[in-house]
Design an enzyme around this catalytic site. Structure first.
Site, short mmCIF file in Angstrom:
data_model
loop_
_atom_site.label_atom_id
_atom_site.label_comp_id
_atom_site.label_asym_id
_atom_site.label_seq_id
_atom_site.Cartn_x
_atom_site.Cartn_y
_atom_site.Cartn_z
N SER A 142 0.86 -1.19 0.00
CA SER A 142 0.00 0.00 0.00
C SER A 142 0.89 1.23 0.00
CB SER A 142 -0.90 0.03 1.24
OG SER A 142 -1.52 1.29 1.38
N TYR A 156 -1.73 -0.51 10.21
CA TYR A 156 -1.84 -0.96 8.82
C TYR A 156 -0.61 -0.50 8.02
CZ TYR A 156 -3.51 -1.29 4.00
OH TYR A 156 -3.62 -1.58 2.67
#
Length: 249
Positions: A142, A156
């Protein structure tokens, strides 16, 4: 001739979104694809039906990559279909959960790490003994690994930075066999997890932060994965390729 004709590919977390798009793109280039899923049986079978309906080859296999016994069973089933050999591994399975430090607990931390990091490591360590020389490992991270841009994203973001580090190390471990290891860092991609719809309060703000002023599509990520899986990328390894419309520019 399709660039991946005769190749055996495993795509984790490919019943929907980016994973499904990658599976379909690999299949469209001739790869025989194992569509892995944790719980969405109908969605996984739908991806398989779409691939086979277009003349491709695919099958679905259930396994939670965060569960060690499931990963062992995953490879038992994949071995039975592929004869113990693999050419392409795409680590896509993961969870996206927001946990501010003011309320995050160890269970929240452990769940994200178990699936997003340990699961990637566990699947890859099983895969490397099956990967043929000149194989491919592609890990979906990501852009938030490089820029944790909102409250609650720390755990995350850390998990995606961790798998980028793993991937770079694997490039060194496996380079002598011609196996490449690369990371795709998607930015805002229009999926059911992060839809480009009015009901998503962050959508307009995020689009405004990109240089292209739009969300990307899962198909655009799938096309990038095909490149990294193809012979054209044989000198590309240990790299992190960001596809975010200029969000982190």
């Amino acid at each position: 001739m399709p660039t991946l004709k005769g190749k055996a590919a495993l795509v984790t977390g490919s019943s929907r979104g980016i994973g499904a798009a990658i599976a379909k793109h690999l299949a469209s280039e001739g790869a025989h694809v194992a569509v892995n899923y944790a719980g969405s049986t109908d969605r996984a079978e739908g991806v398989v039906a779409e691939i086979t309906g277009a003349g491709g080859a695919a099958f679905a296999v259930q396994a939670d990559v965060g569960a060690q016994d499931d990963v062992t069973r995953l490879f038992t089933e994949v071995d039975a279909r592929f004869g113990g050999a693999l050419d392409i591994l795409v680590n896509n399975a993961g969870v996206f959960e927001m946990h501010p430090i003011t309320s995050a607990g160890l269970d929240d931390f452990d769940r994200t790490m178990r699936i997003n990091v340990r699961g990637v490591f566990d699947v890859t360590r099983h895969a490397v003994s099956r990967l043929r020389d000149n194989g491919r490992i592609i890990t979906v991270g990501s852009c938030m690994a490089d820029r944790s841009m909102m409250p609650g994203s720390a755990i995350y973001s850390m998990s995606k930075a961790a798998v980028a580090g793993l991937s770079q190390g694997w490039a060194h471990d496996l380079g002598e066999r011609g196996i490449t290891s690369n990371v795709i860092h998607p930015g805002p991609i229009d999926t059911d997890m992060n839809p480009d719809v009015a009901e998503n309060p962050a959508a307009e703000m995020v689009k405004a932060m990109t240089t292209l002023k739009r969300y990307g599509t899962a198909d655009e990520v799938g096309a990038l994965a095909v490149y990294l899986a193809s012979p054209a990328s044989q000198f590309v390894t240990g790299q992190t390729i960001t596809i975010d419309g200029g969000l982190n520019a």
